[in-house]
Design a protein around this motif. Sequence first.
Motif, PDB file in Angstrom:
ATOM      1  N   VAL A 142      -3.146   7.830   3.237  1.00 49.27           N
ATOM      2  CA  VAL A 142      -3.119   6.389   2.530  1.00 49.27           C
ATOM      3  C   VAL A 142      -4.027   5.831   3.438  1.00 49.27           C
ATOM      4  CG1 VAL A 142      -2.448   4.664   1.705  1.00 49.27           C
ATOM      5  CG2 VAL A 142      -0.943   6.626   1.930  1.00 49.27           C
ATOM      6  N   ASP A 143      -3.669   5.766   5.165  1.00 44.90           N
ATOM      7  CA  ASP A 143      -4.766   5.115   6.350  1.00 44.90           C
ATOM      8  C   ASP A 143      -6.297   5.150   5.914  1.00 44.90           C
ATOM      9  OD1 ASP A 143      -2.617   3.549   6.396  1.00 44.90           O
ATOM     10  OD2 ASP A 143      -2.182   4.801   8.259  1.00 44.90           O
ATOM     11  N   SER A 144      -6.362   6.621   5.975  1.00 51.77           N
ATOM     12  CA  SER A 144      -8.000   7.497   6.554  1.00 51.77           C
ATOM     13  C   SER A 144      -7.874   9.106   6.103  1.00 51.77           C
ATOM     14  CB  SER A 144      -7.967   7.403   8.170  1.00 51.77           C
ATOM     15  OG  SER A 144      -7.657   8.025   8.543  1.00 51.77           O
ATOM     16  N   MET A 201      -0.966   7.359  -2.975  1.00 52.51           N
ATOM     17  CA  MET A 201      -1.728   6.103  -3.464  1.00 52.51           C
ATOM     18  C   MET A 201      -1.582   5.390  -3.802  1.00 52.51           C
ATOM     19  SD  MET A 201      -4.176   7.356  -0.502  1.00 52.51           S
ATOM     20  CE  MET A 201      -5.985   6.542  -0.951  1.00 52.51           C
ATOM     21  N   TYR A 204       1.817   3.671  -2.090  1.00 53.89           N
ATOM     22  CA  TYR A 204       1.281   2.505  -0.640  1.00 53.89           C
ATOM     23  C   TYR A 204       0.424   0.667  -1.378  1.00 53.89           C
ATOM     24  CZ  TYR A 204       3.732   5.223   2.354  1.00 53.89           C
ATOM     25  OH  TYR A 204       4.291   6.068   3.311  1.00 53.89           O
ATOM     26  N   ARG A 206      -2.852   1.778  -3.042  1.00 50.52           N
ATOM     27  CA  ARG A 206      -3.722   1.983  -2.818  1.00 50.52           C
ATOM     28  C   ARG A 206      -4.768   2.823  -3.912  1.00 50.52           C
ATOM     29  NH1 ARG A 206      -5.478   1.518   2.418  1.00 50.52           N
ATOM     30  NH2 ARG A 206      -7.961   1.896   1.264  1.00 50.52           N
ATOM     31  N   ASP A 208      -6.979   1.349  -6.091  1.00 49.29           N
ATOM     32  CA  ASP A 208      -8.703   1.568  -6.270  1.00 49.29           C
ATOM     33  C   ASP A 208      -9.111   2.802  -5.731  1.00 49.29           C
ATOM     34  OD1 ASP A 208      -7.043   0.469  -4.236  1.00 49.29           O
ATOM     35  OD2 ASP A 208      -8.701  -0.993  -4.253  1.00 49.29           O
ATOM     36  N   VAL A 209      -8.714   3.212  -4.120  1.00 47.99           N
ATOM     37  CA  VAL A 209      -9.378   3.929  -3.212  1.00 47.99           C
ATOM     38  C   VAL A 209      -9.451   5.203  -4.151  1.00 47.99           C
ATOM     39  CG1 VAL A 209      -9.387   5.052  -0.833  1.00 47.99           C
ATOM     40  CG2 VAL A 209      -9.255   2.147  -1.770  1.00 47.99           C
TER      41      VAL A 209
END
Length: 338
Positions: A142-144, A201, A204, A206, A208-209
């Motif tokens: 999730v972070d990177s 994703m 968490y 995310r 949209d990412v």
Amino acid sequence: MSVDLDAYVAEHGGQWRRLDELCRRRRLDAAEVDELVVLYQRTATQLSALRSRSPDPALVSQLSQLVLRARARLTGRPRASWAAVTRFLVSGFPGAVYRAWPWWCGVATAFSLLSFFLIWFVANNPDTAAAFIGEDAATDLVDSGFAGYYTEFSAPTFAFHLWTHNAWLAAQCLASGVLIVPVFYLLWQNALNIGVVGGVMVSYGRADVFFGLITPHGLLELTGVFVAAGLGLRVAWAWIAPPPDLTRGQSVARAGRSAVLVAVGLVGVFAVSAFVEAFVTPAPVPVPLRVGLGAAVWLAFLAYVVVLGRRATHRTPPPPLDPGDHEVVVTTRRGGGQ
């Protein structure tokens, strides 16, 4: 019955040397062409006699190569032509994909429903994601990790890797289609990967990412996989339920030729999707623009298949041979009549 090799070579060696000389010439007049035909036929007969009576593999190999060169000189080598390439792009490939649309559309529907279900299930059951990839891995993803995947390597290197990977996946679906189970396994593996990553994703916050990065290239890339899987399963169905006017072997052969035709075209499709994934997906532009570009490429491919494929299907029946086979046959008949 054995052959006296020394006497045999002494008797016919002059003819073999002359045949070799004619094969090496760039241009032959009419008389030399007739001579080439006669020497080719004689040498082929002599090679047959030596194979059955002589234990000398070196001489047999030498004459085999000579006969093959002579035959190639008489029949000509099949050459790719712009007309054949145009026929493939305008009617061959889109026609084969269009005729198989119920199969790959069915695969696309089932795959999409399964993937979205897995995304929903993983997103609503966080313990499931931890069980699949672990809590630390989920946090890193999730972070990177997910976004970093698209920029880890240089764009050309990344594009080449994606191109070969997807082409190999499609080849596996097409080649193993008659066995059915391997195709379902490959599809399940990809659906599970999308489901788990997408579910993590989304859980968490995310989403949209995830959808912003996977959509631009995923539309065309996954469609190529669906086409390959659908054609592979179509080969299996040709074995299970052949048409009444064809034997089981003829049915599989026709479906297999169509699958090979599609496999060649998918190489280009995956090259385009790899370019989009390597250069468009990670581009520092607004997400709607990236998604719009990817969707435009995908819709262009669908329009290409529907418009040209329908036209090719209504104009001619399914081609029994691959593009270029007819040219080879014609060239051969114009040669030595073999």
